[in-house]
Write an enzyme that holds these catalytic residues in place. Sequence first.
Site, PDB file in Angstrom:
ATOM      1  N   GLY A 141       0.902  -0.948   0.060  1.00 25.88           N
ATOM      2  CA  GLY A 141       0.066  -0.060  -0.083  1.00 25.88           C
ATOM      3  C   GLY A 141       0.881   1.168  -0.058  1.00 25.88           C
ATOM      4  CD  GLU A 142       4.126   2.588   3.193  1.00 25.92           C
ATOM      5  OE1 GLU A 142       4.971   3.308   2.176  1.00 25.92           O
ATOM      6  OE2 GLU A 142       4.352   1.851   4.000  1.00 25.92           O
ATOM      7  N   GLY A 143       0.830   3.470  -1.775  1.00 28.61           N
ATOM      8  CA  GLY A 143       1.059   4.329  -2.926  1.00 28.61           C
ATOM      9  C   GLY A 143       2.336   3.858  -3.717  1.00 28.61           C
TER      10      GLY A 143
END
Length: 352
Positions: A317-319
Amino acid sequence: MELLNATLAKIYGLDKEAMVKAQAHQDILIKPQGSLGKLEAIVVQLAGIQGDAKPKTAKKAIITMAGDHGIIDEKFHNWPKEVTVQMLQNFAHGGAAINVLSRQVGARNVVVALGVATPMAADPNIINRNIAPGTNNMVHGPAMTREQAVKAIEVGIEIVNAEVKKGLDLVGTGDMGIGNTSPSAAICSVITGRSLEDVTGRGTGASDEQMKLKRNAIAKAISLNNPDAKDAIDVLSKVGGYEIGGLAGVILGAAANRVAVVVDGFISGAAALIAYTICPQVKDFMFAAHQSVEPGHRILLEHMGLDAILKMDMRLGEGTGAALAMNIIEAANRIQHEMASFADAGVSEKQS
């Protein structure tokens, strides 16, 4: 709803004329037509989004939104909720994976607290738009009110609108929130109609026993709250998360501003599914960055008709996947701008 409705009214389809011109330019470059495969399709889609046969990709941002989830009270998670705010602080000061990968691609990081449970000190690098200290435990009732769900979406719209004013060609979505694969699986199951067995993954490393507890908890939440699959805001309010709503708003707001969205993994994918259910037209503005190892991610991408650019066995995740995929998108666009044509290079074209 006023901002959401105004945003939806601004979303319209791709510029077909720009796409034809972009493809025509690809076809005169020194290569067999179509030989760059998906790179050509990427730049043609970008042209349709921006209305320009030679689109821009220089100004990039990744918006990472954070929220906590009441379902962690069900005790099948490996990490305490305090990790959410601790990771936000790392995002804000450049030490996380998303920061490293954003620097690699030249994207600015936008860090937003939308539903964080743990109190945090003011930080100029964190945009604090907390709506509530995490969602309610959806096993016992709705995750949030309908009004809070709309607010989350509208905060996402406001955040991306502000980034557009700074200059924005590509925006990536990112998430942070302990327990957020559970609402994502719930959203995926409700909207796609697939079983929880099909869409629920191990998140941050759930054991077999934890997986049973996780699926049972999500099943209880869906049964109790009975979300309407055709009403994305109802789904979001009953089994969603604040960061998921915020990212749905980012996607809708970007589409309204003719900005391409690079959608990260499973949680961002759940947000994209919410946005798509509200306004199917937004599919035209999305690039699926990668296919996560979370099984529900492939299913929701298929539901929206999106093909992932990368398959890297990622689940952070996180980008992070969005940042990686931006490299590919920017490479596709450099071909459009920098590669020579047959006429320029003095290369003989294919004989008919």
